[in-house]
Every structure is written in structure tokens, then in C-alpha cells.
Write a protein that holds these residues in place. Sequence first.
Motif, PDB file in Angstrom:
ATOM      1  N   UNK A  11     -16.676 -22.645  15.215  1.00  0.00           N
ATOM      2  CA  UNK A  11     -15.488 -23.433  14.896  1.00  0.00           C
ATOM      3  C   UNK A  11     -14.766 -23.743  16.202  1.00  0.00           C
ATOM      4  N   UNK A  12     -14.487 -25.038  16.426  1.00  0.00           N
ATOM      5  CA  UNK A  12     -13.881 -25.495  17.664  1.00  0.00           C
ATOM      6  C   UNK A  12     -12.451 -25.951  17.446  1.00  0.00           C
ATOM      7  N   UNK A  13     -11.631 -25.815  18.490  1.00  0.00           N
ATOM      8  CA  UNK A  13     -10.286 -26.358  18.415  1.00  0.00           C
ATOM      9  C   UNK A  13     -10.321 -27.844  18.771  1.00  0.00           C
ATOM     10  N   UNK A  14      -9.166 -28.456  18.904  1.00  0.00           N
ATOM     11  CA  UNK A  14      -9.092 -29.895  19.201  1.00  0.00           C
ATOM     12  C   UNK A  14      -9.680 -30.258  20.565  1.00  0.00           C
ATOM     13  N   UNK A  15      -9.778 -29.270  21.461  1.00  0.00           N
ATOM     14  CA  UNK A  15     -10.346 -29.497  22.801  1.00  0.00           C
ATOM     15  C   UNK A  15     -11.792 -29.032  22.894  1.00  0.00           C
ATOM     16  N   UNK A  16     -12.432 -28.795  21.753  1.00  0.00           N
ATOM     17  CA  UNK A  16     -13.820 -28.326  21.676  1.00  0.00           C
ATOM     18  C   UNK A  16     -14.036 -26.959  22.308  1.00  0.00           C
ATOM     19  N   UNK A  17     -13.011 -26.122  22.284  1.00  0.00           N
ATOM     20  CA  UNK A  17     -13.131 -24.743  22.750  1.00  0.00           C
ATOM     21  C   UNK A  17     -13.375 -23.866  21.526  1.00  0.00           C
ATOM     22  N   UNK A  18     -14.388 -22.991  21.579  1.00  0.00           N
ATOM     23  CA  UNK A  18     -14.682 -22.153  20.410  1.00  0.00           C
ATOM     24  C   UNK A  18     -13.510 -21.261  20.013  1.00  0.00           C
ATOM     25  N   UNK A  19     -13.179 -21.311  18.737  1.00  0.00           N
ATOM     26  CA  UNK A  19     -12.170 -20.407  18.182  1.00  0.00           C
ATOM     27  C   UNK A  19     -12.837 -19.235  17.478  1.00  0.00           C
ATOM     28  N   UNK A  20     -13.915 -19.520  16.747  1.00  0.00           N
ATOM     29  CA  UNK A  20     -14.689 -18.447  16.116  1.00  0.00           C
ATOM     30  C   UNK A  20     -16.170 -18.760  16.253  1.00  0.00           C
ATOM     31  N   UNK A  21     -16.944 -17.694  16.356  1.00  0.00           N
ATOM     32  CA  UNK A  21     -18.401 -17.791  16.380  1.00  0.00           C
ATOM     33  C   UNK A  21     -18.913 -16.820  15.326  1.00  0.00           C
ATOM     34  N   UNK A  22     -19.706 -17.334  14.411  1.00  0.00           N
ATOM     35  CA  UNK A  22     -20.289 -16.518  13.343  1.00  0.00           C
ATOM     36  C   UNK A  22     -21.805 -16.614  13.434  1.00  0.00           C
ATOM     37  N   UNK A  23     -22.481 -15.510  13.135  1.00  0.00           N
ATOM     38  CA  UNK A  23     -23.935 -15.564  13.101  1.00  0.00           C
ATOM     39  C   UNK A  23     -24.430 -14.771  11.899  1.00  0.00           C
ATOM     40  N   UNK A  24     -25.568 -15.188  11.409  1.00  0.00           N
ATOM     41  CA  UNK A  24     -26.221 -14.487  10.307  1.00  0.00           C
ATOM     42  C   UNK A  24     -27.717 -14.705  10.395  1.00  0.00           C
ATOM     43  N   UNK A  25     -28.449 -13.784   9.807  1.00  0.00           N
ATOM     44  CA  UNK A  25     -29.904 -13.859   9.829  1.00  0.00           C
ATOM     45  C   UNK A  25     -30.456 -13.472   8.470  1.00  0.00           C
ATOM     46  N   UNK A  26     -31.488 -14.172   8.058  1.00  0.00           N
ATOM     47  CA  UNK A  26     -32.110 -13.838   6.776  1.00  0.00           C
ATOM     48  C   UNK A  26     -32.851 -12.504   6.864  1.00  0.00           C
ATOM     49  N   UNK A  27     -33.130 -12.036   8.084  1.00  0.00           N
ATOM     50  CA  UNK A  27     -33.837 -10.775   8.294  1.00  0.00           C
ATOM     51  C   UNK A  27     -32.894  -9.581   8.456  1.00  0.00           C
ATOM     52  N   UNK A  28     -31.599  -9.838   8.512  1.00  0.00           N
ATOM     53  CA  UNK A  28     -30.622  -8.777   8.755  1.00  0.00           C
ATOM     54  C   UNK A  28     -30.375  -7.953   7.508  1.00  0.00           C
ATOM     55  N   UNK A  29     -30.083  -6.682   7.712  1.00  0.00           N
ATOM     56  CA  UNK A  29     -29.713  -5.832   6.580  1.00  0.00           C
ATOM     57  C   UNK A  29     -28.329  -6.221   6.073  1.00  0.00           C
ATOM     58  N   UNK A  30     -27.484  -6.689   6.982  1.00  0.00           N
ATOM     59  CA  UNK A  30     -26.156  -7.167   6.618  1.00  0.00           C
ATOM     60  C   UNK A  30     -26.295  -8.618   6.160  1.00  0.00           C
ATOM     61  N   UNK A  31     -26.026  -8.881   4.933  1.00  0.00           N
ATOM     62  CA  UNK A  31     -26.245 -10.223   4.379  1.00  0.00           C
ATOM     63  C   UNK A  31     -25.053 -11.163   4.577  1.00  0.00           C
ATOM     64  N   UNK A  32     -23.972 -10.652   5.154  1.00  0.00           N
ATOM     65  CA  UNK A  32     -22.807 -11.495   5.399  1.00  0.00           C
ATOM     66  C   UNK A  32     -22.780 -11.928   6.864  1.00  0.00           C
ATOM     67  N   UNK A  33     -22.216 -13.088   7.123  1.00  0.00           N
ATOM     68  CA  UNK A  33     -22.080 -13.572   8.492  1.00  0.00           C
ATOM     69  C   UNK A  33     -21.164 -12.625   9.267  1.00  0.00           C
ATOM     70  N   UNK A  34     -21.511 -12.409  10.530  1.00  0.00           N
ATOM     71  CA  UNK A  34     -20.725 -11.538  11.392  1.00  0.00           C
ATOM     72  C   UNK A  34     -20.017 -12.377  12.444  1.00  0.00           C
TER      73      UNK A  34
END
Length: 109
Positions: A11-34
Motif C-alpha cells: 500500500x502506497x501513499x500519495x508519493x508512492x512511498x510504501x505505508x504497509x507491506x503484506x506477504x502471504x504464501x500458499x505453503x505457509x503454516x500461517x494462512x493469514x497475510x503477515x
Amino acid sequence: MKKAEIKLTVELDDNNVPETIMWESTDSQNKEAMQVKAMLLSLWDHNYQQALRIDLWTKEMPVDEMKVFFHQTLMTLGDTFLRATGEKNIVEDLRDYCAHFAEKMEIKA
């Protein structure tokens, strides 16, 4: 053949600077984005014989954490390089540099 998917959402702000970075993997034990504060992604383009990179960090990434992140990344790159090539001598040199880096950055390794 088994497949896995890795998904990155930035998610980027108005100046294209990242505000949040989320990642997820179908192979992960954690099924929610981190949520993470920084990422370094390197890919090898065989056709052009060059590395492709995406380096992102959020506005909230503290400098002291960035120093630790880089130190840990350098250390694990050495581990990966050793597994991939068996080049012990150069990996020892990289580890020596990582110790120097940690000292200069005042990181307790």
C-alpha cells in the motif's frame, strides 16, 4: 508437480512511498497475510544474465532495525551462497565482513 504462490501487497501513499507491506504464501503454516516493514527481493534473469531487484521499506521502518535487517540478510546470503556453490573460503570472508559491519553499526550479533 507441487506449486506454491507467494503474494506481496504494498500500500502506497500519495508519493508512492510504501505505508504497509503484506506477504502471504500458499505453503505457509500461517494462512493469514503477515505485515512486514521491509523486503528485499532478488530474482535472476537468465536471458539477460542480470539480477532483478525490488527493495522496499515502509516509512515506519526504524534505522536501527534496518541495520539489523541488512546484517541478517548478508549473513544468510553467505549461508545460501555456501549451499549453492560450496565456496567455503569466500563465505568465511563474507562472515568476517559481516562481523565488521555489525561492529561498525553497533549491532549485537
